[in-house]
Design a protein around this motif. Structure first.
Motif, short mmCIF file in Angstrom:
data_model
loop_
_atom_site.label_atom_id
_atom_site.label_comp_id
_atom_site.label_asym_id
_atom_site.label_seq_id
_atom_site.Cartn_x
_atom_site.Cartn_y
_atom_site.Cartn_z
N LYS A 115 -35.61 -17.91 53.18
CA LYS A 115 -34.25 -17.70 53.67
C LYS A 115 -33.29 -18.70 53.05
O LYS A 115 -32.17 -18.36 52.66
N GLU A 116 -33.71 -19.96 52.95
CA GLU A 116 -32.84 -20.99 52.41
C GLU A 116 -32.62 -20.78 50.91
O GLU A 116 -31.51 -20.96 50.41
N VAL A 117 -33.68 -20.39 50.20
CA VAL A 117 -33.52 -20.11 48.77
C VAL A 117 -32.53 -18.96 48.58
O VAL A 117 -31.63 -19.02 47.74
N ASP A 118 -32.67 -17.93 49.40
CA ASP A 118 -31.77 -16.79 49.29
C ASP A 118 -30.33 -17.18 49.61
O ASP A 118 -29.39 -16.72 48.95
N ARG A 119 -30.14 -18.07 50.60
CA ARG A 119 -28.77 -18.50 50.94
C ARG A 119 -28.12 -19.23 49.77
O ARG A 119 -26.97 -18.95 49.41
N ILE A 120 -28.85 -20.13 49.18
CA ILE A 120 -28.27 -20.91 48.10
C ILE A 120 -27.98 -20.04 46.88
O ILE A 120 -26.93 -20.18 46.24
N TYR A 124 -22.42 -15.41 49.23
CA TYR A 124 -21.03 -15.50 48.78
C TYR A 124 -20.09 -15.95 49.90
O TYR A 124 -18.93 -16.26 49.66
N ASN A 125 -20.56 -15.96 51.13
CA ASN A 125 -19.68 -16.25 52.26
C ASN A 125 -19.78 -17.70 52.74
O ASN A 125 -18.91 -18.20 53.41
#
Length: 922
Positions: A115-120, A124-125
């Motif tokens: 999840k954190e990898v995907d967030r970084i 875009y928000n």
């Protein structure tokens, strides 16, 4: 490359603004930063940013890396982050336990990590990568480190283009650009800019005459003259001349070979042009000319420049020297600005050839004027051009552009555009990496690299570059098909050794390593042409003995194939052949080979060496050299007139030839070492080495057993013990046994250490794998020159094998027996240390020979197998891809198809169900 720093805790820039905050640019004002003893890269950056030129350099780097798919643009940052996340995913398990589980009541899981990898990467928000670049750009702009004047945008940002591509630039303010790699902005000066106007283009309409007698001087301009009967030439390219070979044809609009070749040496040109009433505003005047071989230029009847001619010209005058018209040459005419006037003007040129039978002739002229204007702010480079419309790109160029708003410059936008098939046609053809070593430490360095155009069209290698091995960027020049160019270590040293008439295009930085070097050559936009290693072990005579490495056939060798010794040969003669081809001056490598030899033990008869002519024509080897010493390759010289017939043989004996001081060719008597060494054969002429080179290494051998070439199914050759000596005749087959490597399990599926090698007694007698005279057992190893696996067989009691009996050598007895059941009574020995390679390796069974002078035993090869995993890819080489792939972790083992055939040949092996201690399966 300068300093490099890795920043600690850099990931904090992606924590939300309520934590560490997003702005990590500074400037930071901690009082310790004022003290040099607290030096940090941040302190250095802040101090340097006080200087306006460093700020502009910083802005240029920011633009380069943030825009146009630069290193910090989103797409590349995303790719880099994904690759790093994949690389460390397993390590994150331990890292999570250290920093997460120990500090949280609910441990982190793999889902938290993903999840954190995907967030970084994708958010875009919030504060992920997509928003990071514009955030940082706004920060450095607010700090005054990046201008608020947008840099020009290119309609295409570099890459391979077609000749004539029109580059468009877009910006809100005036734009200035260069095509020569220089910055359009001059630092810290008032901006003086020269606006250039073409008065006479190369393609301008002109009248041409090849005179057959005197012509009134009025033809040079300044007074009335009727040239209506002269030939009219219009349009591009605009050149006048002829080309009887190749080189100038692309520049010629009017071919005058019929009027000039064998007839005349001179040609007259009149080029009219009209100026408006503002002609007096010009502050500079430049004549641009391509000429072969001489010219005199006139402006409105007054001579303004001449080249390669002195004295009073006549209609039949000839050039006083040869001159190539490969490049445009510039001649300042500022002193003649006063000759220009409103209305019609005339540029006249008297072009001359060196002789009426010269193979080519060319004249192509242009005239440009400049007008100086002023602006505010840092200076505008005199090479800068104000953008007024699409820029036509005909050659490879580096475009640099900036926008100028009043006195404020934008950051630099730059891109390289590559024109022509440079990557397809430019090839390295020769490398002098270790010139002749005279022993003088002050010897000048005459290294060079030769390149050739293997294509069918002319290329311009401009901006192609060597990026590894040496440092060099090619200038712009035309390289004709089949033409050579040279880059050298030291221009002065090279010219002193080879003369000044060779096609040297520049001097590179750095030097080639005498012990071998990695060389990388790229085209203008970074496409790799070559990336390979050369090795000093390939040929003795190219390693400090004055011979260069030469590609055997640049036309056919693959671009990625230069790391293979077999595509190279030594140059035909000492000091190489820079700028020319020396093919055919010595026989092709492989024409004469060391086919068989006998290295006898003491008092067991003379040594002998057999040479074999592999070609269909006789070869004269008189004057050639034979030796066993890489330091002295000329111990024995073959008698003059010695010829090997087509497909034939010649034998040299120790007692009659190379070990006989009475033989005139024996410069230093020698014999072959039965413990193994290398034999060297080189061509020669007039008592000196020339470039044919043959080297044959050989291992220890038994008394009376010869070693010779054996051709395998792959076409490669092994040098092995033969079943009988055959001096002067076709070689016998390999000597097989008495014990052979019969089955190999190098890559078990499960368990992983259930490796084994099966030995088989193929003889009709009992074999004891022990030498009682030397009190040593036989030995099993992987590569004898790089041991990872070694097993000395049992000594007490020694291993004995009955005819047809097996011996199993295993890595891990426990794992082996958990997987396989072997017949009762089958002997099993373990090597325990080391593993068999899963891709490719050598296995060897040896028995002890004589004890060497250093007290170490000499090992005689009984059987040897160099196996591979069957993989076929650009990364694999040699015979690896010819082996059965079923044995590579897929459950099968390598099974010898015929135990009495040569074991080091993939055609004699197949993949089959493992059968340790049993007859091999199908």
């Amino acid at each position: 490359d300068g300093f490099k720093w890795s920043r600690h805790d850099a990931e904090h820039t992606f924590i939300d603004n309520n934590g560490w905050g997003l702005d990590r640019t500074g400037p930071f004002t901690h009082p310790d930063l004022a003290q040099f003893s607290y030096f940090t890269p941040q302190w250095l950056q802040q101090r340097l940013l006080e200087h306006p030129e460093f700020r502009m350099r910083f802005a240029d780097r920011t633009h380069k890396h943030f825009f146009n798919d630069g290193a910090l643009a989103y797409a590349r940052s995303k790719h880099r982050m994904e690759a790093r996340a994949s690389q460390i995913e397993l390590a994150i398990i331990a890292e999570s336990a250290r920093w997460g589980d120990a500090k949280r009541s609910v441990p982190f899981t793999q889902a938290d990590w993903e999840k954190e990898v995907d967030r970084i990467i994708n958010d875009y928000n919030d504060l992920g990568l997509p928003k990071r670049m514009p955030v940082v750009l706004s920060q450095v702009t607010a700090n005054g480190w990046y201008p608020d004047v947008a840099a020009p945008a290119f309609s295409r940002h570099g890459g391979h283009i077609q000749e004539g591509f029109e580059l468009e630039m877009q910006a809100s303010y005036d734009q200035y650009y260069t095509l020569d790699g220089t910055d359009p902005r001059l630092p810290g000066q008032d901006a003086g800019v020269t606006t250039t106007q073409v008065l006479v283009a190369e393609s301008a309409a002109k009248r041409v005459l090849v005179p057959a007698g005197e012509v009134p001087d009025a033809w040079t301009g300044g007074q009335a003259f009727d040239d209506s009967t002269w030939a009219l030439v219009t349009g591009s390219p605009g050149g006048i001349g002829y080309e009887r070979s190749s080189g100038y044809e692309w520049l010629i609009s009017l071919d005058v070979s019929r009027q000039m070749y064998g007839v005349a040496t001179g040609c007259y040109l009149r080029i009219p042009f009209t100026l408006d009433p503002e002609a007096g505003r010009y502050t500079s005047l430049v004549l641009k000319v391509r000429y072969d071989d001489a010219f005199i230029a006139y402006l409105n009847g007054t001579e303004v420049h001449r080249a390669s001619f002195s004295g009073t010209p006549r209609w039949d005058s000839a050039a006083e020297a040869n001159h190539e018209g490969d490049t445009v040459e510039l001649f300042p005419l500022n002193a003649y600005l006063g000759l220009l006037h409103e209305g019609q003007n005339v540029l006249a040129v008297h072009a001359m050839n060196s002789s009426a039978t010269s193979s080519d002739f060319l004249i192509l002229a242009a005239l440009e004027a400049g007008e100086d204007t002023t602006a505010q702010g840092a200076g505008i480079s005199p090479t800068a051009i104000r953008y007024t419309g699409p820029v036509t790109l005909d050659r490879s160029v580096q475009v640099k552009a900036r926008a100028l708003r009043g006195s404020a410059w934008s950051a630099l936008n730059e891109a390289i555009f590559a024109v022509g098939p440079v990557a397809e046609s430019l090839r390295i053809s020769e490398v002098m990496y270790h010139p002749r070593d005279t022993g003088d430490p002050n010897d000048p360095n005459s290294e060079y690299i030769e390149l050739v155009n293997i294509g069918t069209t002319m290329i311009d290698p401009a901006l192609a570059r060597f990026t590894k091995g040496v440092d060099f960027t090619f200038p712009g020049f035309d390289l004709v098909p089949g033409g050579y160019c040279l880059v050298v270590r030291d221009v002065g040293a090279f010219a002193a050794k080879y003369g000044s008439g060779l096609p040297v295009v520049g001097q590179y930085g750095g030097r080639l390593d005498n012990t071998g070097e990695r060389i990388e050559l790229c085209d203008a936009v970074g496409k790799i042409i070559h990336d390979f290693h050369i090795k000093d072990s390939w040929f003795a005579i190219t390693d400090g003995m004055g011979f260069s490495l030469t590609i055997r056939n640049p036309q056919t060798v693959a671009r990625d194939g230069l790391g293979d010794k077999n595509v190279w040969r030594p140059s035909a003669y000492m000091d190489g052949s820079p700028g020319r081809c020396d093919d055919g001056e010595v026989p092709e490598l492989g024409a004469v080979v060391i086919s068989e030899l006998l290295a006898s033990l003491q008092d067991s008869g003379p040594d002998w060496v057999e040479l074999h002519n592999t070609t269909g024509l006789p070869i004269d080897v008189g004057g050639w050299f034979f030796s066993d010493d890489v330091v002295n390759l000329m111990k024995y010289q073959v008698a003059a007139g010695t010829t090997i017939p087509a497909g034939g043989y010649v034998v040299f004996y120790e007692n009659r030839h190379f070990g006989n001081p009475a033989d005139p060719g024996c410069r230093m008597p020698f014999g072959l070492r039965a413990a193994g060494e290398s034999a060297y054969l080189h061509s020669g002429a007039a008592g000196f080495l020339t470039g044919y080179s043959e080297q044959q290494g050989f291992g220890a051998c038994e008394a009376g057993v010869s070693l010779g070439r054996y051709e395998k199914s792959t076409g490669a050759h092994d040098f092995v013990a033969l079943s009988e000596p055959t001096p002067g005749r076709t070689n016998a087959g390999p000597r097989i046994g008495p014990v052979v490597i019969n089955e190999i399990m190098y890559h078990p599926d499960v368990p992983p250490d259930a490796e084994y090698v099966e030995l088989l007694n193929v003889s009709g007698a009992w074999v004891t794998l022990y030498d009682a005279d030397r009190a040593l057992p036989w030995r099993f190893t992987d590569d004898p020159d790089d041991l990872a696996v070694e097993l000395l067989l049992a000594m007490n009691p020694p291993v004995t094998l009955a005819p047809g009996a097996y011996l199993l050598l295993v890595k891990d007895p426990e794992q082996f027996t958990s997987r396989y059941t072997v017949p009762v009574g089958t002997k099993v020995l373990a090597w325990t240390m080391g593993k068999l390679a899963n891709d490719a390796a050598t296995l060897q069974l040896s028995k002890p020979g004589e004890v060497a002078a250093d007290g170490m035993p000499v090992w005689i090869c009984v059987d040897r197998v160099a196996y591979g995993d069957g993989s076929r890819s650009p990364e694999t080489s040699g015979e690896r891809g010819s082996w059965p792939p079923e044995a590579d972790g897929l459950g099968a083992s390598l099974n010898r198809t015929d135990p009495t055939a040569c074991g080091n040949d993939p055609a004699h092996w197949h993949g089959a169900v493992p059968s340790p201690g049993l007859m091999n399966g199908d």
